[in-house]
Design a protein around this motif. Structure first.
Motif, PDB file in Angstrom:
ATOM      1  N   PRO A 183      23.337  45.207  28.340  1.00  0.00           N
ATOM      2  CA  PRO A 183      24.381  44.648  29.210  1.00  0.00           C
ATOM      3  C   PRO A 183      25.520  45.630  29.448  1.00  0.00           C
ATOM      4  O   PRO A 183      25.731  46.586  28.704  1.00  0.00           O
ATOM      5  CB  PRO A 183      24.865  43.422  28.424  1.00  0.00           C
ATOM      6  N   PHE A 184      26.245  45.337  30.517  1.00  0.00           N
ATOM      7  CA  PHE A 184      27.418  46.137  30.873  1.00  0.00           C
ATOM      8  C   PHE A 184      28.442  45.194  31.499  1.00  0.00           C
ATOM      9  O   PHE A 184      28.106  44.348  32.331  1.00  0.00           O
ATOM     10  CB  PHE A 184      27.055  47.222  31.885  1.00  0.00           C
ATOM     11  N   THR A 185      29.711  45.328  31.087  1.00  0.00           N
ATOM     12  CA  THR A 185      30.788  44.533  31.655  1.00  0.00           C
ATOM     13  C   THR A 185      31.788  45.454  32.336  1.00  0.00           C
ATOM     14  O   THR A 185      32.189  46.470  31.762  1.00  0.00           O
ATOM     15  CB  THR A 185      31.514  43.724  30.568  1.00  0.00           C
ATOM     16  N   GLY A 186      32.157  45.109  33.563  1.00  0.00           N
ATOM     17  CA  GLY A 186      33.147  45.878  34.307  1.00  0.00           C
ATOM     18  C   GLY A 186      34.410  45.054  34.495  1.00  0.00           C
ATOM     19  O   GLY A 186      34.355  43.931  35.003  1.00  0.00           O
ATOM     20  N   ALA A 187      35.537  45.597  34.079  1.00  0.00           N
ATOM     21  CA  ALA A 187      36.809  44.873  34.181  1.00  0.00           C
ATOM     22  C   ALA A 187      37.441  45.094  35.549  1.00  0.00           C
ATOM     23  O   ALA A 187      37.653  46.226  35.970  1.00  0.00           O
ATOM     24  CB  ALA A 187      37.766  45.322  33.085  1.00  0.00           C
ATOM     25  N   SER A 188      37.735  43.976  36.220  1.00  0.00           N
ATOM     26  CA  SER A 188      38.441  44.002  37.509  1.00  0.00           C
ATOM     27  C   SER A 188      37.787  44.947  38.511  1.00  0.00           C
ATOM     28  O   SER A 188      38.452  45.676  39.236  1.00  0.00           O
ATOM     29  CB  SER A 188      39.908  44.397  37.295  1.00  0.00           C
ATOM     30  N   ALA A 189      36.469  44.918  38.550  1.00  0.00           N
ATOM     31  CA  ALA A 189      35.762  45.850  39.426  1.00  0.00           C
ATOM     32  C   ALA A 189      35.269  45.208  40.720  1.00  0.00           C
ATOM     33  O   ALA A 189      34.781  45.903  41.590  1.00  0.00           O
ATOM     34  CB  ALA A 189      34.564  46.448  38.682  1.00  0.00           C
ATOM     35  N   ALA A 190      35.377  43.899  40.851  1.00  0.00           N
ATOM     36  CA  ALA A 190      34.798  43.228  42.009  1.00  0.00           C
ATOM     37  C   ALA A 190      35.835  42.419  42.770  1.00  0.00           C
ATOM     38  O   ALA A 190      35.525  41.400  43.367  1.00  0.00           O
ATOM     39  CB  ALA A 190      33.651  42.330  41.568  1.00  0.00           C
ATOM     40  N   GLU A 191      37.080  42.862  42.763  1.00  0.00           N
ATOM     41  CA  GLU A 191      38.147  42.067  43.368  1.00  0.00           C
ATOM     42  C   GLU A 191      37.932  41.848  44.863  1.00  0.00           C
ATOM     43  O   GLU A 191      38.208  40.779  45.386  1.00  0.00           O
ATOM     44  CB  GLU A 191      39.491  42.743  43.102  1.00  0.00           C
ATOM     45  N   ARG A 192      37.428  42.869  45.578  1.00  0.00           N
ATOM     46  CA  ARG A 192      37.230  42.740  47.027  1.00  0.00           C
ATOM     47  C   ARG A 192      36.233  41.644  47.361  1.00  0.00           C
ATOM     48  O   ARG A 192      36.302  41.033  48.436  1.00  0.00           O
ATOM     49  CB  ARG A 192      36.745  44.079  47.590  1.00  0.00           C
ATOM     50  N   LEU A 193      35.326  41.383  46.448  1.00  0.00           N
ATOM     51  CA  LEU A 193      34.262  40.421  46.705  1.00  0.00           C
ATOM     52  C   LEU A 193      34.633  38.999  46.320  1.00  0.00           C
ATOM     53  O   LEU A 193      33.849  38.078  46.524  1.00  0.00           O
ATOM     54  CB  LEU A 193      32.996  40.846  45.957  1.00  0.00           C
ATOM     55  N   GLN A 194      35.836  38.810  45.765  1.00  0.00           N
ATOM     56  CA  GLN A 194      36.238  37.470  45.346  1.00  0.00           C
ATOM     57  C   GLN A 194      36.268  36.484  46.509  1.00  0.00           C
ATOM     58  O   GLN A 194      35.973  35.301  46.338  1.00  0.00           O
ATOM     59  CB  GLN A 194      37.615  37.516  44.683  1.00  0.00           C
ATOM     60  N   ARG A 195      36.575  36.953  47.701  1.00  0.00           N
ATOM     61  CA  ARG A 195      36.680  36.055  48.853  1.00  0.00           C
ATOM     62  C   ARG A 195      35.328  35.456  49.233  1.00  0.00           C
ATOM     63  O   ARG A 195      35.263  34.464  49.976  1.00  0.00           O
ATOM     64  CB  ARG A 195      37.272  36.795  50.056  1.00  0.00           C
ATOM     65  N   LEU A 196      34.229  36.035  48.723  1.00  0.00           N
ATOM     66  CA  LEU A 196      32.902  35.502  49.053  1.00  0.00           C
ATOM     67  C   LEU A 196      32.545  34.296  48.195  1.00  0.00           C
ATOM     68  O   LEU A 196      31.662  33.522  48.570  1.00  0.00           O
ATOM     69  CB  LEU A 196      31.835  36.590  48.871  1.00  0.00           C
TER      70      LEU A 196
END
Length: 295
Positions: free
Chosen positions: A24-37
């Motif tokens: 596994p891999f966790t990315g912190a605050s890496a997908a903010e642009r996609l939150q609107r989806l």
């Protein structure tokens, strides 16, 4: 590249070598642009305006009623503790379709996309594993993901996914990964996992099924199926056959030898790898995208 955006500075080559298909891999605050989806606005649209499949479960128990057809009905069930799982919303929503295509093109696999809405203090589904490589984008709220390595049935195929009850027999340690809005987690195919929402949580789960070595054989089978030589029937092998058992076995050994030689010839064809890449890429991309919003 979408994968680079998610990794948020973590080297892509290192992710592919150390984590992808492995751990596994966790990315912190890496997908903010996609939150609107992954918002309630998107969910309301999918429930009310499309035929998107909606699965509901509470604490591992499926909802026995019909699919909600209004946002009000969906939210009432949510308030009762039910997780909403909207399955393959990319077939009904252009931005989600674009997201699915990007993942498919970058990592070369078939996409199985879901949106999950989980009430605070609940989980929808118990321990389970998926045959796909799973990327989860947390778009709202907070969730704890419990993971453990699958040593009892690793690398499952879609047609042979083990029951979640098998997870209780595992001796591997349980890891907890906490995600907040904007974070993401990668869960390798076959890893046992379950999620508990510590507050109302929305997430987009992107399952990616890469080709397997068996798919290489399936490609050869498709090529052989175009020839009447390999579509021909075997002679009678039942009780009415004029062949005795030793002769039947000898015949099958001869046919297997011929088939094995042809399979080897097909696999050794220098043009086959390129054809395989092109055919699978087209198939994966065709499986994503809008197919109509009507009920």
């Amino acid at each position: 590249m979408l994968l680079d955006e998610l990794l948020n500075g973590f080297p892509r080559e290192r992710f592919l070598q150390e984590h992808y298909l492995r751990r596994p891999f966790t990315g912190a605050s890496a997908a903010e642009r996609l939150q609107r989806l992954g918002t309630w606005e998107t969910i309301d649209f999918l429930v009310e305006e499309t035929a998107c499949d909606v699965l509901l479960a509470r604490q591992g128990v499926p909802y026995p009623g019909d699919r909600p057809t209004t946002a009000k009905a969906a939210r009432e069930l949510f308030a009762q503790g039910y997780t909403l799982a909207l399955r393959q919303p990319d077939l009904h929503h252009p931005d989600l379709a674009q997201l699915a295509r990007a993942f498919s093109a970058e990592l070369h696999g078939r996409i199985n996309l879901h949106i999950y809405c989980t009430p605070a203090g609940h989980h929808g589904f118990g321990w389970h594993c998926d045959p796909e490589e799973v990327f989860i984008l947390q778009t709202a709220g907070r969730k704890d993901y419990l993971l453990r390595e699958n040593t009892l049935h690793p690398v499952p195929l879609p047609e042979s996914v083990p029951s979640g009850s098998l997870a209780a027999q595992e001796k591997t340690p349980v890891e907890t990964h906490s995600l907040s809005a904007g974070d993401f987690i990668y869960i390798p195919g076959g890893h046992w996992h379950m999620a508990q929402a510590t507050e109302e949580a929305l997430s987009i789960s992107i399952g990616l099924m890469p080709p397997t070595l068996l798919d290489l054989l399936d490609g050869v089978r498709a090529a052989l199926a175009s020839s009447p030589v390999w579509r021909r029937r075997m002679p009678s092998l039942g009780r009415a056959s004029s062949l005795d058992d030793p002769s039947k076995l000898a015949l099958l050994r001869t046919l297997l030898s011929e088939l094995g030689g042809e399979v080897q010839r097909q696999l050794a064809d220098p043009g086959y790898p390129l054809r395989f890449l092109a055919q699978t890429a087209r198939f994966y991309l065709r499986s994503t995208g809008i197919r109509g919003n009507g009920r």
